[in-house]
Motif scaffolding. Structure first.
Motif, PDB file in Angstrom:
ATOM      1  N   ARG A 153      56.615 -55.214  57.494  1.00  0.00           N
ATOM      2  CA  ARG A 153      55.522 -55.788  56.709  1.00  0.00           C
ATOM      3  C   ARG A 153      54.590 -56.547  57.650  1.00  0.00           C
ATOM      4  NH1 ARG A 153      57.903 -59.487  52.348  1.00  0.00           N
ATOM      5  NH2 ARG A 153      59.009 -60.246  54.164  1.00  0.00           N
ATOM      6  N   GLY A 154      53.318 -56.637  57.276  1.00  0.00           N
ATOM      7  CA  GLY A 154      52.325 -57.306  58.092  1.00  0.00           C
ATOM      8  C   GLY A 154      52.250 -58.797  57.817  1.00  0.00           C
ATOM      9  N   PHE A 155      52.098 -59.565  58.888  1.00  0.00           N
ATOM     10  CA  PHE A 155      51.963 -61.015  58.817  1.00  0.00           C
ATOM     11  C   PHE A 155      50.986 -61.450  59.903  1.00  0.00           C
ATOM     12  CE2 PHE A 155      56.152 -60.277  57.042  1.00  0.00           C
ATOM     13  CZ  PHE A 155      56.213 -61.163  55.972  1.00  0.00           C
ATOM     14  N   PHE A 156      50.698 -62.753  59.904  1.00  0.00           N
ATOM     15  CA  PHE A 156      49.903 -63.355  60.961  1.00  0.00           C
ATOM     16  C   PHE A 156      50.720 -64.444  61.622  1.00  0.00           C
ATOM     17  CE2 PHE A 156      46.982 -61.614  57.876  1.00  0.00           C
ATOM     18  CZ  PHE A 156      46.166 -60.845  58.682  1.00  0.00           C
ATOM     19  N   TYR A 157      50.776 -64.392  62.936  1.00  0.00           N
ATOM     20  CA  TYR A 157      51.583 -65.328  63.705  1.00  0.00           C
ATOM     21  C   TYR A 157      51.040 -66.746  63.599  1.00  0.00           C
ATOM     22  CZ  TYR A 157      53.916 -67.328  67.791  1.00  0.00           C
ATOM     23  OH  TYR A 157      54.658 -68.111  68.629  1.00  0.00           O
ATOM     24  N   LYS A 158      51.918 -67.701  63.385  1.00  0.00           N
ATOM     25  CA  LYS A 158      51.532 -69.111  63.362  1.00  0.00           C
ATOM     26  C   LYS A 158      52.148 -69.853  64.536  1.00  0.00           C
ATOM     27  CE  LYS A 158      51.264 -73.256  60.495  1.00  0.00           C
ATOM     28  NZ  LYS A 158      50.894 -74.012  61.627  1.00  0.00           N
ATOM     29  N   GLY A 159      53.416 -69.591  64.824  1.00  0.00           N
ATOM     30  CA  GLY A 159      54.082 -70.287  65.922  1.00  0.00           C
ATOM     31  C   GLY A 159      55.580 -70.349  65.699  1.00  0.00           C
ATOM     32  N   ILE A 160      56.200 -71.259  66.429  1.00  0.00           N
ATOM     33  CA  ILE A 160      57.635 -71.500  66.327  1.00  0.00           C
ATOM     34  C   ILE A 160      57.819 -72.879  65.722  1.00  0.00           C
ATOM     35  CG2 ILE A 160      59.788 -71.732  67.643  1.00  0.00           C
ATOM     36  CD1 ILE A 160      58.499 -68.903  67.705  1.00  0.00           C
ATOM     37  N   GLY A 161      58.714 -72.986  64.757  1.00  0.00           N
ATOM     38  CA  GLY A 161      58.976 -74.267  64.116  1.00  0.00           C
ATOM     39  C   GLY A 161      59.972 -75.105  64.900  1.00  0.00           C
ATOM     40  N   PRO A 162      60.182 -76.345  64.485  1.00  0.00           N
ATOM     41  CA  PRO A 162      61.077 -77.247  65.207  1.00  0.00           C
ATOM     42  C   PRO A 162      62.538 -76.783  65.232  1.00  0.00           C
ATOM     43  CG  PRO A 162      60.300 -78.261  63.180  1.00  0.00           C
ATOM     44  CD  PRO A 162      59.547 -76.986  63.349  1.00  0.00           C
ATOM     45  N   ASP A 163      62.902 -75.886  64.333  1.00  0.00           N
ATOM     46  CA  ASP A 163      64.268 -75.363  64.320  1.00  0.00           C
ATOM     47  C   ASP A 163      64.372 -74.014  65.036  1.00  0.00           C
ATOM     48  OD1 ASP A 163      62.874 -73.827  62.519  1.00  0.00           O
ATOM     49  OD2 ASP A 163      64.342 -74.011  60.903  1.00  0.00           O
ATOM     50  N   GLY A 164      63.280 -73.581  65.674  1.00  0.00           N
ATOM     51  CA  GLY A 164      63.274 -72.307  66.383  1.00  0.00           C
ATOM     52  C   GLY A 164      62.911 -71.126  65.510  1.00  0.00           C
ATOM     53  N   ALA A 165      62.662 -71.371  64.234  1.00  0.00           N
ATOM     54  CA  ALA A 165      62.294 -70.291  63.318  1.00  0.00           C
ATOM     55  C   ALA A 165      60.897 -69.781  63.651  1.00  0.00           C
ATOM     56  CB  ALA A 165      62.338 -70.770  61.868  1.00  0.00           C
ATOM     57  N   LEU A 166      60.703 -68.488  63.449  1.00  0.00           N
ATOM     58  CA  LEU A 166      59.394 -67.869  63.599  1.00  0.00           C
ATOM     59  C   LEU A 166      58.586 -68.200  62.347  1.00  0.00           C
ATOM     60  CD1 LEU A 166      57.593 -65.861  65.190  1.00  0.00           C
ATOM     61  CD2 LEU A 166      58.658 -64.048  63.840  1.00  0.00           C
ATOM     62  N   LEU A 167      57.378 -68.717  62.537  1.00  0.00           N
ATOM     63  CA  LEU A 167      56.512 -69.080  61.420  1.00  0.00           C
ATOM     64  C   LEU A 167      55.370 -68.076  61.336  1.00  0.00           C
ATOM     65  CD1 LEU A 167      56.291 -72.934  62.079  1.00  0.00           C
ATOM     66  CD2 LEU A 167      57.891 -71.702  60.580  1.00  0.00           C
ATOM     67  N   LEU A 168      55.257 -67.439  60.187  1.00  0.00           N
ATOM     68  CA  LEU A 168      54.238 -66.417  59.961  1.00  0.00           C
ATOM     69  C   LEU A 168      53.560 -66.666  58.624  1.00  0.00           C
ATOM     70  CD1 LEU A 168      56.372 -63.272  60.879  1.00  0.00           C
ATOM     71  CD2 LEU A 168      54.771 -64.473  62.366  1.00  0.00           C
ATOM     72  N   ARG A 169      52.300 -66.252  58.524  1.00  0.00           N
ATOM     73  CA  ARG A 169      51.597 -66.299  57.238  1.00  0.00           C
ATOM     74  C   ARG A 169      51.507 -64.884  56.701  1.00  0.00           C
ATOM     75  NH1 ARG A 169      50.240 -71.080  55.739  1.00  0.00           N
ATOM     76  NH2 ARG A 169      49.665 -72.624  57.268  1.00  0.00           N
ATOM     77  N   ASP A 170      51.804 -64.738  55.420  1.00  0.00           N
ATOM     78  CA  ASP A 170      51.652 -63.415  54.818  1.00  0.00           C
ATOM     79  C   ASP A 170      50.178 -63.213  54.461  1.00  0.00           C
ATOM     80  OD1 ASP A 170      51.143 -64.625  52.324  1.00  0.00           O
ATOM     81  OD2 ASP A 170      53.158 -64.253  51.576  1.00  0.00           O
ATOM     82  N   LEU A 215      53.048 -69.436  54.018  1.00  0.00           N
ATOM     83  CA  LEU A 215      53.817 -69.598  55.246  1.00  0.00           C
ATOM     84  C   LEU A 215      55.255 -69.142  55.019  1.00  0.00           C
ATOM     85  CD1 LEU A 215      53.735 -70.667  58.168  1.00  0.00           C
ATOM     86  CD2 LEU A 215      54.503 -72.864  57.268  1.00  0.00           C
ATOM     87  N   ARG A 216      55.743 -68.288  55.903  1.00  0.00           N
ATOM     88  CA  ARG A 216      57.108 -67.755  55.821  1.00  0.00           C
ATOM     89  C   ARG A 216      57.867 -68.112  57.096  1.00  0.00           C
ATOM     90  NH1 ARG A 216      57.690 -65.674  50.574  1.00  0.00           N
ATOM     91  NH2 ARG A 216      55.712 -64.735  50.025  1.00  0.00           N
ATOM     92  N   ARG A 217      59.161 -68.364  56.969  1.00  0.00           N
ATOM     93  CA  ARG A 217      60.037 -68.669  58.096  1.00  0.00           C
ATOM     94  C   ARG A 217      61.024 -67.533  58.286  1.00  0.00           C
ATOM     95  NH1 ARG A 217      63.695 -71.913  57.220  1.00  0.00           N
ATOM     96  NH2 ARG A 217      64.021 -72.743  59.294  1.00  0.00           N
ATOM     97  N   PHE A 218      61.230 -67.144  59.540  1.00  0.00           N
ATOM     98  CA  PHE A 218      62.208 -66.112  59.864  1.00  0.00           C
ATOM     99  C   PHE A 218      63.152 -66.647  60.928  1.00  0.00           C
ATOM    100  CE2 PHE A 218      58.648 -63.837  58.141  1.00  0.00           C
ATOM    101  CZ  PHE A 218      59.218 -62.795  57.429  1.00  0.00           C
ATOM    102  N   LEU A 219      64.449 -66.588  60.649  1.00  0.00           N
ATOM    103  CA  LEU A 219      65.450 -66.969  61.632  1.00  0.00           C
ATOM    104  C   LEU A 219      65.896 -65.785  62.463  1.00  0.00           C
ATOM    105  CD1 LEU A 219      67.546 -69.501  59.544  1.00  0.00           C
ATOM    106  CD2 LEU A 219      65.826 -69.985  61.292  1.00  0.00           C
ATOM    107  N   SER A 220      65.744 -64.578  61.918  1.00  0.00           N
ATOM    108  CA  SER A 220      65.998 -63.361  62.678  1.00  0.00           C
ATOM    109  C   SER A 220      65.137 -62.256  62.089  1.00  0.00           C
ATOM    110  CB  SER A 220      67.483 -62.987  62.648  1.00  0.00           C
ATOM    111  OG  SER A 220      67.871 -62.633  61.342  1.00  0.00           O
ATOM    112  N   ALA A 221      64.588 -61.442  62.968  1.00  0.00           N
ATOM    113  CA  ALA A 221      63.733 -60.344  62.548  1.00  0.00           C
ATOM    114  C   ALA A 221      63.320 -59.567  63.784  1.00  0.00           C
ATOM    115  CB  ALA A 221      62.493 -60.853  61.816  1.00  0.00           C
TER     116      ALA A 221
END
Length: 152
Positions: A118-135, A140-146
């Protein structure tokens, strides 16, 4: 850096970082960090299926790499980051990762977890190391693995 563990140079994979940790309940007990870097490889040293996606320090420098000097510099940098973490400067580590990221805020990416990408837009890395993306709707969506790929 390309989340979660790739080291890239000029868009090609130069190495990788693997971290494993153990906890006692919710308390971290230990972390093991492995770092692999392609040092003095030439294109012929990589399997043909990854040759176009991989690189080495030698290729980046245009000359053989000084392995001992590289290791000294790597360990000094690692020690500096470890000192920052032990002082509680997690924000500094996250900021450094985001500054060095191969992706810039707003870059389009394709993400797959269990199903189709699925398509997203990169935002950055959060304080817990999660990938932060905007749909596409701006949520805002958080991914711990992908599996993440930049859309060119």
């Amino acid at each position: 850096l390309r989340w979660p563990n790739d080291i890239v140079f000029d868009g090609r994979k130069l190495g990788g970082i693997l971290c494993e940790s153990a906890t006692a309940g919710c308390v971290p007990e230990l972390a093991v960090v492995g770092i692999g870097v392609n040092m003095n490889h030439g294109p012929e040293d990589f399997p043909s299926d990854i040759r176009g996606a991989a690189t080495s320090i030698r290729a980046a420098l245009g000359r053989p790499a000084d392995r001992a000097g590289f290791l000294d510099a790597l360990l000094a940098a690692f020690d500096c980051r470890l000192d920052s973490l032990s002082r509680g400067d997690l924000d500094g580590l996250v900021r450094a990762f985001n500054d060095l990221s191969a992706l810039r805020p707003g870059d389009p990416v394709l993400v797959s977890t269990d199903g189709p990408a699925r398509g997203f837009f990169y935002k950055g890395i959060g304080p817990d190391g999660a990938l932060l993306l905007r749909d596409p709707a701006g949520v805002l969506r958080r991914f711990l693995s992908a599996d993440v790929r930049k859309v060119l």
